[in-house]
Design a protein around this motif. Structure first.
Motif, PDB file in Angstrom:
ATOM      1  N   GLU A   1      31.341  49.308 -37.450  1.00  0.00           N
ATOM      2  CA  GLU A   1      32.639  49.957 -37.643  1.00  0.00           C
ATOM      3  C   GLU A   1      32.792  51.126 -36.690  1.00  0.00           C
ATOM      4  O   GLU A   1      33.868  51.357 -36.115  1.00  0.00           O
ATOM      5  N   SER A   2      31.684  51.868 -36.511  1.00  0.00           N
ATOM      6  CA  SER A   2      31.735  53.024 -35.617  1.00  0.00           C
ATOM      7  C   SER A   2      31.920  52.613 -34.155  1.00  0.00           C
ATOM      8  O   SER A   2      32.666  53.261 -33.410  1.00  0.00           O
ATOM      9  N   LEU A   3      31.261  51.516 -33.768  1.00  0.00           N
ATOM     10  CA  LEU A   3      31.303  51.093 -32.365  1.00  0.00           C
ATOM     11  C   LEU A   3      32.567  50.326 -32.006  1.00  0.00           C
ATOM     12  O   LEU A   3      33.139  50.509 -30.921  1.00  0.00           O
ATOM     13  N   PHE A   4      33.024  49.466 -32.899  1.00  0.00           N
ATOM     14  CA  PHE A   4      34.076  48.512 -32.530  1.00  0.00           C
ATOM     15  C   PHE A   4      35.355  48.628 -33.360  1.00  0.00           C
ATOM     16  O   PHE A   4      36.337  47.962 -33.054  1.00  0.00           O
ATOM     17  N   GLY A   5      35.312  49.450 -34.403  1.00  0.00           N
ATOM     18  CA  GLY A   5      36.530  49.625 -35.193  1.00  0.00           C
ATOM     19  C   GLY A   5      37.586  50.410 -34.417  1.00  0.00           C
ATOM     20  O   GLY A   5      37.262  51.294 -33.620  1.00  0.00           O
ATOM     21  N   ASP A   6      38.853  50.091 -34.640  1.00  0.00           N
ATOM     22  CA  ASP A   6      39.960  50.766 -33.954  1.00  0.00           C
ATOM     23  C   ASP A   6      41.001  51.162 -34.995  1.00  0.00           C
ATOM     24  O   ASP A   6      41.918  50.397 -35.313  1.00  0.00           O
ATOM     25  N   PRO A   7      40.868  52.367 -35.582  1.00  0.00           N
ATOM     26  CA  PRO A   7      41.791  52.781 -36.646  1.00  0.00           C
ATOM     27  C   PRO A   7      43.253  52.803 -36.190  1.00  0.00           C
ATOM     28  O   PRO A   7      44.152  52.497 -36.973  1.00  0.00           O
ATOM     29  N   GLN A   8      43.480  53.186 -34.946  1.00  0.00           N
ATOM     30  CA  GLN A   8      44.862  53.266 -34.472  1.00  0.00           C
ATOM     31  C   GLN A   8      45.519  51.890 -34.445  1.00  0.00           C
ATOM     32  O   GLN A   8      46.696  51.744 -34.766  1.00  0.00           O
ATOM     33  N   ALA A   9      44.746  50.871 -34.086  1.00  0.00           N
ATOM     34  CA  ALA A   9      45.298  49.513 -34.052  1.00  0.00           C
ATOM     35  C   ALA A   9      45.184  48.822 -35.399  1.00  0.00           C
ATOM     36  O   ALA A   9      45.688  47.700 -35.572  1.00  0.00           O
TER      37      ALA A   9
END
Length: 710
Positions: free
Chosen positions: A39-47
Motif C-alpha cells: 500500500e505504501s509503495l504502490f497505493g495512490d490515494p489521489q487516484a
C-alpha cells in the motif's frame, strides 16, 4: 552430504515440516507487513487506487458507459407493461408502480450510467497502475500468501505427518519413554510385543471409526487424516511384528522377564489399557476418537514441536557454557550455584514449553556443572530432575496458554501473574532446603577477585546478547510483533538458529576443550542443525506418542464415570481442595500435562468452581500438583528423563556410592525435589483458603499486588 537413508526419510522431511510450521507461525505477521508495504509503495490515494486492487489483473466492466439515455427511456417506456405491473413485493408497501414514469426511468438510467462510468474510470486507473514493479511485488506477496494459506488450512495434516514420521523413527530406534530403557534382548522383545498389541488396537479402532463415519452418510471433511492415521498404525504394527518374530539381539545378554516389563513404553501401556476398555464396552471407535483429539488443537502441539527443536538447537550452541563461565569466578557452593542455575533454568523452561523438554535440552549441562562445583551425584540428580519444575508457571509457558484456551474462567495474564509468586515460593523453598541440608561450609570468592574475572567472562557473551536483542527488535519493529506467550514458539527457534550459526562461524577451527556433556555438539552449521533435528524427531515421537495416548487414558477415566463416585459439592472448600490436590497429583503421576489438562478441564475443574474455589487459585494448584506428580513413582517422568540424559551408568554409580550412608543420603535425588514441591503444593493449595477464612491473616491480601483486570 553424509546423510543416512533414515535421515533422508525422517530428518529431512521433519526439518521441512518444522520450517513450514515456522512459516505458518510467521506468515500472518509477515503477510500483514507485505500488504502494508504494498500500500505504501504502490497505493495512490489521489487516484483512489489501493494496493489490494492491484493484487490481480482487473476485469473490464461489462456495462456500457455511453448509453443513449433518450433512446433507452423510450425503449423501456414502450415495453413497460411488464415493469408497470410491478410485483407482489412492491404491492406490500402500498406504492403504485412508477416504472413507466419517464422522469423516474430517466433518473434511474442516469444513475446506472454514472456508476458504470465510475467502474470504467477505476478500471482504467488500475490498469495504468499495473506496472512491471507491481506485478513482480504482487507475485512475491501472493505466492507467500498462498504458501501461508495452504499451511494454515492444513495444520492438522502437517502435525500428523510430523508425528507419524517421528513415531516411526522413534520406534525403529527403541527410543520410546519407559520406566527403564531397553538393555537386554528380552527388553527389546517385550517392547516390540506390547507395541504390536498397541498398534493393532489403534489400527482396528481407526478402521472402525472411519467405517462408522462413512456409514453415517455425512461426507468426511478431511479423509486424508484418517488415511494417515491408519497408515501410521499399520506401519508400526508391521515393524513390531517383524521384531517379535525376529527379535533384536542385545550384546548384553537375554535379561529377565521382570526387567523386560519395566522397559515397556508407557504409551503402549496406555494404548493397551484404553483399547481393551473400549473393546469390552463395545465402543470400537473410542480409542481412535480420543487419539484424534490431537487434531483439534494442532497449533498447540505444533508449537510444542518447535519448542523441542529450540531446546535441541540450544544444546548445540555454547551459550549455556558462556553463562556458566560468568558464575564460575565466584567459586559458589554447590547449593548456591544450583539455586542460581534453577532460577535461570526456570526462565528457559518457560520458553521451552514444558518441564520435560528443558530436562532433555539442558539436563546434562546442569548435572555436570553442579558436579564440577563439588555437589554430590545424588544432589546433582535432584537438581536436574527439578530443573524444569519451577518454570512452568512463568511467562510464556505453553501449558498455561493451553489451560487458558480450554477454560474461559482464566486468562494467561492472571495465571502468569500469580505464577510468578508461586515460582518465588518454590525456588525459595529449594534454596532453604539445600542450605539446611548442606554438609560443608560455603566458601565464596572475595569480591575483588571475582568481579574482574566475571567481567572478563561477560565479554564473550555480549555478542550473543546483542543477537537476542536484535532478533526481538526486528520482530517488534519490522513485523510489529512482540515476544510473548503467543509468538515465543515461532521467535525462539529463529533466534536460536541465528545464535547457532553465529556460534559455529565465530568458533570455526578454534581448539577448545569440549566438556563431557557437550560431546554431542557437531562442527559446522549444517551438521549441528541436522543433529538437533534428529534429536528433535526422537523427542517429538516419544513425547507426542505419550501425550496422544494420555488423551485416550483421559477418555477412559471420563467414560468410566469414576468421578461420579465422588461428591460434586463438599462440606467446605477445605475438604474440596484436599480431594482435588490428591487427584491432581495422581494424574500427574500417570499422565502427561497436556492430556491431564484436557481431562481436568472437563471433569474436575467444575467441582472446584462449584465449591467456591477461585479458578486462578485452582489452576495454580493444578500446575504445582502436576509437577509434584512428575517427580513421583510409578512413572516419575522428570526422573526418567533425567536418567535418559545423564545415562544409566552414572545414575547407578550415584546410587552405589551412597549405599552405605543414611536413608536421606541414599535417596536424596528423590526426597529433596519431593519435599520442596510437596511443601510448595501445601502452601499454594491451602494458603489462600487460610487467608480468606481467618481474619487474622486478612492483611496478607494486600502484600501482593493483584493482576490488572482485563
Amino acid at each position: 552430504m553424509g546423510r543416512t537413508i533414515l535421515e533422508w526419510f525422517s530428518s529431512l522431511p521433519v526439518f521441512i515440516l518444522l520450517l513450514l510450521t515456522l512459516i505458518i507461525g510467521t506468515g500472518e505477521m509477515v503477510h500483514g507487513q507485505l500488504l502494508k508495504a504494498g500500500e505504501s509503495l504502490f497505493g495512490d490515494p489521489q487516484a483512489g487506487v489501493q494496493y489490494f486492487m492491484l493484487r490481480a489483473d482487473p476485469s473490464k466492466p461489462d456495462c456500457n458507459p455511453k448509453v443513449d439515455i433518450d433512446a433507452e427511456v423510450a425503449k423501456q417506456t414502450a415495453g413497460g407493461g411488464t415493469a408497470a405491473a410491478g410485483d407482489d413485493i412492491d404491492n406490500l408497501f402500498g406504492d403504485a408502480p412508477q416504472a413507466n414514469d419517464p422522469a423516474v426511468l430517466r433518473k434511474s438510467i442516469e444513475q446506472a450510467q454514472a456508476i458504470c462510468q465510475a467502474k470504467h474510470d477505476l478500471y482504467q486507473k488500475v490498469l495504468e497502475h499495473q506496472t512491471a514493479k507491481v506485478k513482480a511485488y504482487r507475485t512475491l506477496e501472493t505466492s507467500f500468501f498462498g504458501l501461508f494459506q495452504l499451511g494454515t488450512e492444513n495444520r492438522s495434516l502437517i502435525l500428523l505427518l510430523m508425528v507419524s514420521i517421528a513415531a516411526i523413527t522413534t520406534t525403529l530406534g527403541f527410543h520410546h519413554i519407559g520406566i527403564r530403557p531397553g538393555h537386554y534382548t528380552r527388553d527389546y522383545w517385550a517392547q516390540s510385543l506390547t507395541q504390536a498389541m498397541a498398534s493393532g488396537l489403534l489400527l482396528f479402532s481407526s478402521v472402525r471409526y472411519y467405517q462408522i463415519l462413512q456409514e453415517s452418510g455425512v461426507p468426511l471433511e478431511h479423509p486424508v487424516i484418517h488415511y494417515v492415521w491408519m497408515a501410521l498404525f499399520a506401519t508400526l504394527l508391521l515393524i513390531n511384528l517383524k521384531r517379535v518374530v525376529m527379535p533384536v539381539k542385545s550384546p548384553h545378554g537375554e535379561g529377565t522377564i521382570s526387567t523386560a516389563l519395566w522397559s515397556v513404553p508407557l504409551y503402549a501401556q496406555m494404548a493397551i489399557v484404553s483399547g481393551v476398555y473400549f473393546l469390552i464396552n463395545g465402543h470400537h471407535a473410542g480409542l481412535a476418537i480420543y487419539v484424534n483429539q490431537l487434531m483439534e488443537l494442532p497449533s498447540i502441539f505444533m508449537n510444542l514441536g518447535l519448542f523441542i527443536w529450540a531446546g535441541m538447537l540450544l544444546k548445540q550452541s555454547r551459550i549455556v557454557d558462556l553463562f556458566m563461565n560468568v558464575l564460575r569466578p565466584w567459586n559458589l557452593s554447590p547449593q548456591l550455584l544450583t539455586y542460581i542455575i534453577l532460577i535461570g533454568a526456570s526462565v528457559a523452561t518457560a520458553y521451552t514449553g514444558a518441564s520435560g523438554i528443558f530436562v532433555i535440552a539442558a539436563g546434562g549441562i546442569i548435572y555436570h556443572e553442579v558436579r564440577a562445583s563439588g555437589g554430590s551425584r545424588q544432589f546433582a540428580l535432584a537438581a536436574t530432575a527439578m530443573s524444569g519444575s519451577l518454570g512452568v508457571v512463568l511467562r510464556p509457558c505453553l501449558l498455561v496458554v493451553f489451560i487458558a484456551a480450554l477454560n474461559k474462567q482464566v486468562t494467561t495474564s492472571g495465571l502468569y501473574h500469580w505464577g510468578f509468586y508461586v515460582f518465588l515460593l518454590t525456588s525459595t523453598l529449594f534454596f532453604i532446603a539445600s542450605q539446611l541440608l548442606r554438609t560443608q561450609r560455603a566458601n565464596i570468592e572475595s569480591f575483588g577477585i571475582a568481579v574482574p574475572a566475571m567481567l572478563r567472562q561477560i565479554v564473550p557473551l555480549v555478542p550473543y546478547l546483542i543477537l537476542v536483542v536484535a532478533v526481538v527488535a526486528i520482530y517488534e519493529v519490522a513485523l510489529d510483533t512482540k515476544l510473548n506467550e503467543i509468538t515465543a514458539p515461532t521467535i525462539m527457534p529463529v533466534m536460536l538458529i541465528i545464535i547457532l550459526v553465529f556460534d559455529k562461524l565465530t568458533n570455526k577451527g578454534k581448539a577448545e576443550l569440549t566438556p563431557d556433556y557437550a560431546s554431542h555438539r557437531q562442527e559446522g552449521v549444517e551438521k549441528s542443525i541436522r543433529y538437533a533435528t534428529n534429536e528433535t524427531i526422537g523427542h517429538i515421537g516419544a513425547l507426542l506418542s505419550l501425550m496422544t495416548l494420555s488423551l485416550a487414558m483421559g477418555g477412559v477415566i471420563e467414560r468410566s464415570e469414576v468421578m461420579n463416585h465422588f461428591p460434586k459439592v463438599f462440606e467446605n472448600h477445605w475438604t474440596a481442595m484436599a480431594f482435588l490436590v490428591v487427584t491432581k497429583v495422581v494424574l500427574g503421576m500417570i499422565m502427561d500435562p497436556f492430556g491431564a489438562v484436557v481431562l481436568v478441564s472437563g471433569t474436575l475443574a467444575p467441582i472446584a468452581y462449584a465449591n467456591n474455589i477461585d479458578p486462578l487459585h485452582f489452576w495454580m494448584m493444578v500446575l504445582v500438583a502436576f509437577e509434584l506428580g512428575y517427580l513421583l513413582p510409578p512413572v516419575a517422568i522428570n526422573q526418567l528423563l533425567t536418567r535418559q540424559v545423564i545415562g544409566e551408568e552414572e545414575v547407578n554409580e550415584a546410587d552405589e556410592e551412597v549405599r552405605h550412608m543414611g536413608f536421606y543420603r541414599r535417596y536424596e535425588r528423590w526426597i529433596l525435589p519431593l519435599a520442596v514441591m510437596t511443601v510448595g503444593l501445601v502452601v499454594v493449595s491451602f494458603g489462600p483458603l487460610a487467608v480468606a477464612d481467618f481474619p487474622a491473616l486478612a492483611f496478607l491480601k494486600d502484600w501482593l499486588p493483584h493482576p490488572i483486570a482485563q
